[in-house]
Design an enzyme around this catalytic site. Sequence first.
Site, PDB file in Angstrom:
ATOM      1  N   GLU A 165       0.805  -1.222   0.000  1.00 10.27           N
ATOM      2  CA  GLU A 165       0.000   0.000   0.000  1.00 10.27           C
ATOM      3  C   GLU A 165       0.844   1.280   0.000  1.00 10.27           C
ATOM      4  OE1 GLU A 165      -2.750  -0.050   3.272  1.00 10.27           O
ATOM      5  OE2 GLU A 165      -3.881  -1.735   2.464  1.00 10.27           O
ATOM      6  N   GLU A 366      -5.120  -8.599   1.098  1.00 11.85           N
ATOM      7  CA  GLU A 366      -5.697  -8.277   2.415  1.00 11.85           C
ATOM      8  C   GLU A 366      -7.174  -7.984   2.223  1.00 11.85           C
ATOM      9  OE1 GLU A 366      -3.939  -5.026   4.702  1.00 11.85           O
ATOM     10  OE2 GLU A 366      -1.923  -5.682   4.153  1.00 11.85           O
TER      11      GLU A 366
END
Length: 463
Positions: A165, A366
Amino acid sequence: MKKFPTNFWWGAATSGPQSEGRFAKKHANMFDYWYEIEPEAFYNQVGPDTASNFYNSFREDIALMKKVGLNSVRTSIQWSRLIDDLEANTVNPAAVDFYNQVIDCFIENGIRPIITLHHFDLPVELYHKYGGWESRHVVDLFVGFAEQAFRLFGDRVKDWTTHNEPMVVVDGEYLYQFHYPNLVDGKKAVQVAYNLNLASAKAIAKYRALGLDKDGGRIGIVLNLTPTYAASESAADQEAARFAELWNNKMFLEPAIHGHFPAELEDVLRRDNVIWQTAEEDKEIFKRNTVDFLGVNFYHPNRVKAPDIAPNSVGDWLPTRYFDDYQMPGRRMNIDKGWEIYPKAVYDIAINIRDNYKNIPGYISENGMGVSREERFLDESGQIQDDYRIDFIKEHLEWLHKGIEEGSNCFGYHLWTPIDCWSWTNAYRNRYGFISNDIHTQIKTIKKSGQWFKTVTTQNGLS
Ligand code: GAL
């Protein structure tokens, strides 16, 4: 029964800084340091010092992960642990030993280790000395660290991801003040986004230069792709969504997969006088070093509307001059975490990647549900009855399955997280794991969702 492809990755993800604890670590990362100077910024003043004690209990922890039926787990190697001299890129022998044992232990337990190199955990010295990711020198130091990791562990780790991320670093550190140093600086944010992309491409180049891709190895990136949904069909809302999509998603997705930045984004940044600085050779580096696979983190959709204030009436440049968050009335919420629940987005992502991003192999790296005070749901036997989590996972898997049926090249699903771990400034407020963790005793217990997941992985499908 909804069956998934053979060899599907059923797993979960964590990271070094959120699970290991600071034990025996030479350098402080951004969060270690922030906690040192401002512990009150962290929920209940709980910092990363112990986390979930993985440094000391990894054997027992991995045994529990095996019990839950995980066949793959992603974690990260901490730059601030592996490297002794941050300029010369020498390695710390105790860290090498630790990561070797962890990797071997995963493999002995039949769990495929997926390793991330950067999960919000830049060594803080590199920020104080050079401005961190604002600096190209730091990009090169990162590549040096990556090279050490590849050389040391690349014989057994066959799936690497450069960043986790990276957009959260841009958002948290430079725009919305949820990561140290909590700046609000659009121009720097733009440069950092560029440099993070460059760091990923250069690390990929290094991986291939070492020939590890020839040996069954792959390298990718993990992006948080929250699809952008416009508040309405109006031209203004559509325009806001278009820019939000360019800024939040395509700024990393396009270089990673197509090898260049979106021209439309560059046009806006140039017009607004905030365009990044580049070097002559970068274009070629991006072009040659796209990813082998993509990890997608998905928690909540991103809904946007046209901004209330006209773009050119705003002073300093911020990307939010082009869009505002939109809180859709009636949306379904996880109130604990404050995130909207919208499982269909997983399907939308799968189809978007199929149609616009070469249908590159990818997985959900995720997904998960943060719930506070989970001891509310303890039964007499001492197990957390987290049926809400089972429902949450099921719904997301159903949409993912539909995407796969329609041709998406998706090879896995990872929950955040195997064992309740430390979540940045939220510390241990919300729990996400298949396995609970009493942070006072470090006693770990499989939740009902963990038991349930075992049946899913055994039958490779949902009944
Ligand atoms: C993600 C992040 C993880 C974890 C998770 C849940 O954005 O990658 O590190 O913190 O959120 O909070």
